[in-house]
Design an enzyme around this catalytic site. Structure first.
Site, mmCIF file in Angstrom:
data_model
loop_
_atom_site.group_PDB
_atom_site.id
_atom_site.type_symbol
_atom_site.label_atom_id
_atom_site.label_comp_id
_atom_site.label_asym_id
_atom_site.label_seq_id
_atom_site.Cartn_x
_atom_site.Cartn_y
_atom_site.Cartn_z
ATOM 1 N N HIS A 292 65.805 19.056 27.839
ATOM 2 C CA HIS A 292 67.233 18.432 28.330
ATOM 3 C C HIS A 292 68.003 19.526 29.129
ATOM 4 O O HIS A 292 67.732 20.684 29.028
ATOM 5 C CB HIS A 292 68.030 18.048 27.256
ATOM 6 C CG HIS A 292 68.458 19.048 26.213
ATOM 7 N ND1 HIS A 292 69.616 20.047 26.621
ATOM 8 C CD2 HIS A 292 67.970 19.679 25.303
ATOM 9 C CE1 HIS A 292 69.664 20.832 25.812
ATOM 10 N NE2 HIS A 292 68.678 20.608 24.826
ATOM 11 N N GLU B 24 65.673 17.808 17.889
ATOM 12 C CA GLU B 24 65.820 19.140 17.721
ATOM 13 C C GLU B 24 65.826 19.792 16.092
ATOM 14 O O GLU B 24 65.961 18.799 15.505
ATOM 15 C CB GLU B 24 67.181 19.643 18.348
ATOM 16 C CG GLU B 24 67.357 21.290 18.350
ATOM 17 C CD GLU B 24 66.167 21.863 18.853
ATOM 18 O OE1 GLU B 24 65.316 21.839 18.477
ATOM 19 O OE2 GLU B 24 66.666 23.027 19.679
#
Ligand SMILES: *[C@@H]1O[C@H](CO)[C@@H](O)[C@H](O)[C@H]1NC(C)=O
Ligand SMILES: *[C@@H]1O[C@H](CO)[C@@H](O)[C@H](O)[C@H]1NC(C)=O
Ligand SMILES: *[C@@H]1O[C@H](CO)[C@@H](O)[C@H](O)[C@H]1NC(C)=O
Ligand SMILES: *[C@@H]1O[C@H](CO)[C@@H](O)[C@H](O)[C@H]1NC(C)=O
Ligand SMILES: *[C@@H]1O[C@H](CO)[C@@H](O)[C@H](O)[C@H]1NC(C)=O
Ligand SMILES: *[C@@H]1O[C@H](CO)[C@@H](O)[C@H](O)[C@H]1NC(C)=O
Length: 359
Positions: A96, A200
């Site tokens: 990202h 994550e």
């Protein structure tokens, strides 16, 4: 055509019954070469890292074909000649763009971030709980978008046939910006599937807590959310952190799920630095850290084998609590005792149910 697809689907379906062993096929991308330094590597300056070379599968008159088109012939040939239990796929793993949590870690410094600020939802001017992209992060995703467009136009790169994204907002938004408005084939439009196991590493940091399903669906109505995705985040506790072996195990479960159910050859994942590092470990790729917004391609070989023949299996260590300081710390070290936090005046770090958050 129909018959071929059916038989492929059958091959895929049987995989889940056995052990899938992954490896990285090296020699095609600069990123898997030990002599490439990740620090200043720019995927947009290197054709995604695809090495310029000729291949045995090159057609006699190779001139009109681009490097990516010829690489696609290599991949087709690998799959066509592979035994039934072997499958090759090309993964584009994108990190990202910069989120407010990344900006805050730079702003406060890693020690103060890790041991104090990261446990809060934000400061007076920024929110980093399930952080959104900063302007810099948006620009990084737009850069990826422009680069994909140029690769499609000038390199005729094979575009992803399936898209997957982490459920964290920064990835949902990065995928949206990266793949918007591209001349994608009608057969393989950008309709990503949100996968919880692509998130994550789950620390106590509020940036690792995902939003509820309704919010995700309302924010990105064209996305598919995988079956079984719960309304609320049932993994983040704010008290214990996922260990890296536990993360590797779920990264492997994610790959097993996709390799067992998705017969596409070209895949796109939008995820995180820690999660991509974990995937690379499971794939037997060397460590290669990505800056925010960067993309790494990996040529994956997946072998379905008898579980008894598996050479490396992952045993996941239990999640552990990370102590923190109640004021900004003196310093932090990675891992180690006290979650790496060294608090001022020799005060021992504390472990509590952190922080108060809305349920
Ligand atoms: C790359 O480095 C790793 C670790 O130093 C080593 O095990 C591996 O053999 C090296 N690979 C090549 C192709 O040199
Ligand atoms: C990569 O480059 C950085 C910056 O120049 C340097 O600090 C680092 O040691 C290099 N890494 C390797 C593995 O050569
Ligand atoms: C490959 O060759 C092209 C020119 O044909 C060049 O622009 C590009 O930088 C080269 N890529 C790599 C990774 O060396
Ligand atoms: C809050 O954190 C952001 C980084 O995420 C930083 O840019 C901003 O200046 C901080 N605000 C205050 C009031 O310190
Ligand atoms: C990106 O998100 C916006 C807002 O939800 C939506 O209108 C648009 O269709 C999305 N684009 C893609 C490619 O997902
Ligand atoms: C879902 O999350 C959004 C954004 O944080 C919040 O406004 C909304 O109240 C939540 N919905 C439910 C059902 O909890």
């Amino acid at each position: 055509m129909v018959r071929l697809e059916l038989s492929l689907a059958l091959v895929c379906a049987t995989r889940s019954l056995a052990y899938i062993q992954y490896s990285t096929v090296t020699g095609y991308f600069l990123q898997d070469d030990n002599s490439t330094n990740a620090t200043f590597f720019d995927y947009t300056a290197t054709n995604f890292g695809l090495i310029n070379q000729s291949y045995p599968t090159d057609p006699k008159k190779a001139a009109p074909l681009t490097q990516w088109q010829r690489f696609a012939l290599v991949v087709s040939s690998l799959n066509a000649n592979a035994p039934k239990n072997v499958d090759y796929k090309v993964l584009f793993a994108g990190r990202h763009g910069e989120g407010w949590h990344n900006a805050a870690e730079s702003y406060y410094g890693t020690p103060a971030w890790n041991c104090d600020w990261s446990l809060l939802d934000g400061n007076k001017t920024a929110i980093w709980s399930d952080a959104h992209l900063t302007q810099k992060g948006i620009d990084q995703a737009l850069k990826a978008n422009a680069f994909w467009k140029s690769r499609i136009q000038s390199e005729k790169i094979p575009t992803p046939e399936s898209y997957y994204t982490s459920p964290l907002y920064r990835c949902l938004a990065t995928a949206n910006l990266t793949f918007s408005g591209l001349p994608l084939p009608a057969k393989h439009p950008f309709i990503p599937t949100v996968k919880n196991k692509l998130r994550e590493g789950i620390s106590e940091h509020t940036c690792d807590r995902r939003s509820n399903k309704t919010y995700i669906q309302n924010s990105f109505p064209t996305y598919r959310i995988e079956r079984g995705f719960t309304e609320y985040d049932e993994l983040w506790t704010g008290v214990t952190a996922e260990t890296s072996s536990a993360q590797d195990l779920r990264s492997k479960e994610l790959l097993d799920d996709i390799f067992s159910h998705d017969c596409s050859t070209y895949l796109s994942f939008t995820a995180h630095s820690g999660e991509i590092a974990s995937l690379l470990r499971v794939l037997g790729h060397r460590a290669f850290s990505l800056s925010t917004g960067a993309v790494i391609p990996v040529l994956i070989k997946a072998e379905t084998i008898d579980p008894a023949a598996a050479t490396s299996t992952i045993s996941a260590a239990s999640w552990t609590p990370s102590p923190h300081c109640t004021v900004p710390p003196v310093t932090s070290v990675s891992g180690g005792a006290n979650g790496g936090c060294v608090c001022p005046n020799g005060v021992a770090p504390v472990i509590t149910s952190l922080p108060p958050f809305p349920t």
